[in-house]
Design an enzyme around this catalytic site. Structure first.
Site, PDB file in Angstrom:
ATOM      1  N   ALA A   1       0.803  -1.223   0.000  1.00  0.00           N
ATOM      2  CA  ALA A   1       0.000   0.000   0.000  1.00  0.00           C
ATOM      3  C   ALA A   1       0.842   1.283   0.000  1.00  0.00           C
ATOM      4  O   ALA A   1       0.412   2.308  -0.524  1.00  0.00           O
ATOM      5  CB  ALA A   1      -0.934  -0.008   1.214  1.00  0.00           C
TER       6      ALA A   1
ATOM      7  N   THR B   1       0.580   5.544  -1.609  1.00  0.00           N
ATOM      8  CA  THR B   1       0.271   6.696  -0.741  1.00  0.00           C
ATOM      9  C   THR B   1       0.655   8.010  -1.418  1.00  0.00           C
ATOM     10  O   THR B   1      -0.022   9.025  -1.230  1.00  0.00           O
ATOM     11  CB  THR B   1       0.973   6.591   0.640  1.00  0.00           C
ATOM     12  OG1 THR B   1       2.369   6.403   0.427  1.00  0.00           O
ATOM     13  CG2 THR B   1       0.411   5.472   1.469  1.00  0.00           C
TER      14      THR B   1
ATOM     15  N   PHE C   1      -2.733   0.971   5.067  1.00  0.00           N
ATOM     16  CA  PHE C   1      -3.565   0.332   6.099  1.00  0.00           C
ATOM     17  C   PHE C   1      -3.057   0.583   7.514  1.00  0.00           C
ATOM     18  O   PHE C   1      -3.824   0.886   8.408  1.00  0.00           O
ATOM     19  CB  PHE C   1      -3.634  -1.194   5.843  1.00  0.00           C
ATOM     20  CG  PHE C   1      -4.319  -1.513   4.555  1.00  0.00           C
ATOM     21  CD1 PHE C   1      -5.691  -1.635   4.496  1.00  0.00           C
ATOM     22  CD2 PHE C   1      -3.592  -1.662   3.378  1.00  0.00           C
ATOM     23  CE1 PHE C   1      -6.339  -1.896   3.307  1.00  0.00           C
ATOM     24  CE2 PHE C   1      -4.231  -1.929   2.172  1.00  0.00           C
ATOM     25  CZ  PHE C   1      -5.605  -2.049   2.144  1.00  0.00           C
ATOM     26  N   ARG C   2      -1.722   0.441   7.711  1.00  0.00           N
ATOM     27  CA  ARG C   2      -1.215   0.357   9.089  1.00  0.00           C
ATOM     28  C   ARG C   2      -0.426   1.576   9.548  1.00  0.00           C
ATOM     29  O   ARG C   2       0.031   1.586  10.686  1.00  0.00           O
ATOM     30  CB  ARG C   2      -0.394  -0.929   9.248  1.00  0.00           C
ATOM     31  CG  ARG C   2      -1.271  -2.150   9.099  1.00  0.00           C
ATOM     32  CD  ARG C   2      -0.540  -3.465   9.130  1.00  0.00           C
ATOM     33  NE  ARG C   2      -1.495  -4.547   8.928  1.00  0.00           N
ATOM     34  CZ  ARG C   2      -1.987  -4.914   7.728  1.00  0.00           C
ATOM     35  NH1 ARG C   2      -1.576  -4.292   6.629  1.00  0.00           N
ATOM     36  NH2 ARG C   2      -2.864  -5.876   7.631  1.00  0.00           N
TER      37      ARG C   2
ATOM     38  N   ASP D   1      -5.476  -1.389  -6.641  1.00  0.00           N
ATOM     39  CA  ASP D   1      -5.896  -0.133  -7.277  1.00  0.00           C
ATOM     40  C   ASP D   1      -5.630  -0.048  -8.769  1.00  0.00           C
ATOM     41  O   ASP D   1      -6.067   0.903  -9.429  1.00  0.00           O
ATOM     42  CB  ASP D   1      -5.248   1.057  -6.550  1.00  0.00           C
ATOM     43  CG  ASP D   1      -3.720   0.933  -6.437  1.00  0.00           C
ATOM     44  OD1 ASP D   1      -3.080   0.407  -7.367  1.00  0.00           O
ATOM     45  OD2 ASP D   1      -3.168   1.370  -5.408  1.00  0.00           O
TER      46      ASP D   1
ATOM     47  N   HIS E   1      -3.804  -9.679  -4.373  1.00  0.00           N
ATOM     48  CA  HIS E   1      -5.094  -9.466  -3.698  1.00  0.00           C
ATOM     49  C   HIS E   1      -6.205  -9.026  -4.645  1.00  0.00           C
ATOM     50  O   HIS E   1      -7.227  -8.509  -4.209  1.00  0.00           O
ATOM     51  CB  HIS E   1      -4.913  -8.469  -2.545  1.00  0.00           C
ATOM     52  CG  HIS E   1      -4.055  -9.013  -1.437  1.00  0.00           C
ATOM     53  ND1 HIS E   1      -3.383  -8.232  -0.532  1.00  0.00           N
ATOM     54  CD2 HIS E   1      -3.759 -10.303  -1.109  1.00  0.00           C
ATOM     55  CE1 HIS E   1      -2.728  -9.015   0.319  1.00  0.00           C
ATOM     56  NE2 HIS E   1      -2.926 -10.269  -0.015  1.00  0.00           N
TER      57      HIS E   1
ATOM     58  N   CYS F   1     -29.117  -9.906 -14.269  1.00  0.00           N
ATOM     59  CA  CYS F   1     -29.779 -11.176 -13.925  1.00  0.00           C
ATOM     60  C   CYS F   1     -30.331 -11.168 -12.504  1.00  0.00           C
ATOM     61  O   CYS F   1     -30.999 -12.106 -12.081  1.00  0.00           O
ATOM     62  CB  CYS F   1     -28.817 -12.354 -14.112  1.00  0.00           C
ATOM     63  SG  CYS F   1     -27.722 -12.640 -12.714  1.00  0.00           S
TER      64      CYS F   1
ATOM     65  N   THR G   1       5.533  -1.854   1.995  1.00  0.00           N
ATOM     66  CA  THR G   1       4.718  -2.908   2.614  1.00  0.00           C
ATOM     67  C   THR G   1       5.251  -3.220   4.002  1.00  0.00           C
ATOM     68  O   THR G   1       6.466  -3.262   4.207  1.00  0.00           O
ATOM     69  CB  THR G   1       4.668  -4.189   1.767  1.00  0.00           C
ATOM     70  OG1 THR G   1       4.013  -5.224   2.525  1.00  0.00           O
ATOM     71  CG2 THR G   1       6.030  -4.673   1.330  1.00  0.00           C
TER      72      THR G   1
HETATM   73  P1  OAD Z   1       0.521  -1.607   5.229  1.00  0.00           P
HETATM   74  O1  OAD Z   1      -0.339  -0.426   5.477  1.00  0.00           O
HETATM   75  O2  OAD Z   1       0.508  -2.705   6.228  1.00  0.00           O
HETATM   76  O3  OAD Z   1       2.035  -1.133   5.101  1.00  0.00           O
HETATM   77  C1  OAD Z   1       2.397  -0.056   4.295  1.00  0.00           C
HETATM   78  C2  OAD Z   1       3.846   0.263   4.565  1.00  0.00           C
HETATM   79  O4  OAD Z   1       4.266   1.251   3.622  1.00  0.00           O
HETATM   80  C3  OAD Z   1       4.121   0.826   5.961  1.00  0.00           C
HETATM   81  O5  OAD Z   1       5.237   0.118   6.487  1.00  0.00           O
HETATM   82  C4  OAD Z   1       4.466   2.303   5.707  1.00  0.00           C
HETATM   83  O6  OAD Z   1       5.471   2.758   6.601  1.00  0.00           O
HETATM   84  C5  OAD Z   1       5.006   2.250   4.292  1.00  0.00           C
HETATM   85  N1  OAD Z   1       4.806   3.471   3.503  1.00  0.00           N
HETATM   86  C6  OAD Z   1       3.716   4.270   3.435  1.00  0.00           C
HETATM   87  N2  OAD Z   1       3.880   5.228   2.500  1.00  0.00           N
HETATM   88  C7  OAD Z   1       5.119   5.027   1.966  1.00  0.00           C
HETATM   89  C8  OAD Z   1       5.889   5.684   0.962  1.00  0.00           C
HETATM   90  N3  OAD Z   1       5.437   6.752   0.292  1.00  0.00           N
HETATM   91  N4  OAD Z   1       7.114   5.190   0.661  1.00  0.00           N
HETATM   92  C9  OAD Z   1       7.617   4.108   1.342  1.00  0.00           C
HETATM   93  N5  OAD Z   1       6.940   3.461   2.300  1.00  0.00           N
HETATM   94  C10 OAD Z   1       5.704   3.900   2.607  1.00  0.00           C
HETATM   95  O7  OAD Z   1       0.180  -2.127   3.753  1.00  0.00           O
HETATM   96  P2  OAD Z   1       0.511  -3.558   3.095  1.00  0.00           P
HETATM   97  O8  OAD Z   1       1.783  -4.116   3.603  1.00  0.00           O
HETATM   98  O9  OAD Z   1       0.340  -3.397   1.638  1.00  0.00           O
HETATM   99  O10 OAD Z   1      -4.917  -6.806   2.243  1.00  0.00           O
HETATM  100  O11 OAD Z   1      -0.691  -4.405   3.667  1.00  0.00           O
HETATM  101  C11 OAD Z   1      -0.890  -5.706   3.201  1.00  0.00           C
HETATM  102  C12 OAD Z   1      -2.356  -6.031   3.097  1.00  0.00           C
HETATM  103  O12 OAD Z   1      -3.037  -5.658   4.300  1.00  0.00           O
HETATM  104  C13 OAD Z   1      -3.117  -5.278   2.037  1.00  0.00           C
HETATM  105  O13 OAD Z   1      -2.931  -5.810   0.742  1.00  0.00           O
HETATM  106  C14 OAD Z   1      -4.531  -5.448   2.482  1.00  0.00           C
HETATM  107  C15 OAD Z   1      -4.364  -5.196   3.970  1.00  0.00           C
HETATM  108  O14 OAD Z   1      -5.266  -5.866   4.763  1.00  0.00           O
HETATM  109  C16 OAD Z   1      -6.194  -7.101   1.953  1.00  0.00           C
HETATM  110  O15 OAD Z   1      -7.068  -6.253   1.919  1.00  0.00           O
HETATM  111  C17 OAD Z   1      -6.427  -8.546   1.675  1.00  0.00           C
END
Ligand code: OAD
Length: 241
Positions: free
Chosen positions: A25, A29, A36-37, A107, A122, A153, A191
């Site tokens: 994600a 951004t 998400f986190r 996205d 995903h 339908c 991530t």
């Molecule tokens: P997270 O939100 O868990 O992690 C995003 C990471 O990106 C964090 O460690 C941030 O510090 C970092 N970050 C944010 N903006 C950034 C930027 N501009 N440059 C570098 N780093 C940045 O997102 P994911 O790891 O993608 O699943 O989360 C995994 C899955 O959790 C998603 O695919 C989704 C969610 O539940 C489902 O919906 C099935």
């Protein structure tokens, strides 16, 4: 950032012949889609139910109206455009030296930037199907309706997105694993590496150069060059030669 990190990343990109990108994600951004986190992320806001439930198979089945209210409001709300990270990867692919993008994002911004070989672990908001007759719909068809979208339908339309409680698509996972296992370099970016099985796929990497680009914590990735900066800003500085 130490310019030395950019120089090291430039050297890695220059010498790689089968680079694979593994993203989350944080890659979007800088296009205005919250992750998400992080502190401002989706999972740190308050809803009727925990966000993990709102994005779950059970919620889709048992509370379809609530699911779509959340999905429209929090997932489909952004008219986002690709940023420098997406554009860099699409350009690198054209040279033949990027073998694949593996993403947890839904996205479609990699394809919007021009990337062709994208493994969407995903799923994607751009693909939707009728749960009764199987007919496919694009995102515009879902947006054209309010509330729960229906097929002519009468069936309920479901996004082709992997919800909590659902399995990943086998062909997508197999393709992603092959690309990672055959890569000589891998960039992991944006991530938290906390969601499995997606995060576990990076273990298949056997190549030489491993890079992590993350603003926050991205777990323990032994042997990686860690760049603690924005992924778009970082990749935007790398020249494609
Ligand atoms: P997270 O939100 O868990 O992690 C995003 C990471 O990106 C964090 O460690 C941030 O510090 C970092 N970050 C944010 N903006 C950034 C930027 N501009 N440059 C570098 N780093 C940045 O997102 P994911 O790891 O993608 O699943 O989360 C995994 C899955 O959790 C998603 O695919 C989704 C969610 O539940 C489902 O919906 C099935």
């Amino acid at each position: 950032m130490g310019d030395s990190n950019i120089e090291k990343l430039q050297e890695i990109v220059d010498r790689s012949r089968r680079l694979v990108f593994f993203g989350g994600a944080g890659v979007s951004t800088e296009s205005g889609i919250p992750d998400f986190r992080s502190k401002d992320g989706l999972y740190n806001q308050k809803y009727k139910f925990p966000p993990e439930y709102m994005l779950s198979h059970s919620c889709f089945v048992d509370r379809t109206e609530d699911f779509y209210e959340f999905y429209r409001d929090k997932i489909l709300a952004y008219e986002a455009k690709p940023n420098a990270a997406h554009l860099f990867l699409a350009e690198l692919e054209k040279t033949g030296r990027l073998s694949a993008v593996v993403t947890q994002n839904i996205d479609g911004l990699h394809q919007a930037a021009g990337s062709k070989r994208v493994f969407e672990l995903h799923g994607s908001v751009h693909r939707n199907y009728c749960t009764r007759c199987g007919k496919f719909f694009d995102l515009a068809a879902v947006k054209a309706q309010t509330g729960v979208p229906h097929c002519p339908c009468g069936g309920v339309i479901k996004p082709d997105v992997v919800l909590y409680g659902e399995g990943l698509d086998d062909d997508t996972v197999t393709g992603a694993i092959k690309a990672i296992a055959e890569a000589d370099a891998m960039i992991i970016a944006g991530t938290s590496l906390t969601v499995y099985p997606a995060a576990g796929l990076i273990r298949y990497f056997r190549g030489r150069d491993l890079v992590v680009i993350n603003l926050g914590d991205a777990g323990d990735v032994p042997g990686a060059l860690f760049i603690h900066q924005k992924v778009g800003e970082t990749l935007g500085q790398i020249k494609i030669k």
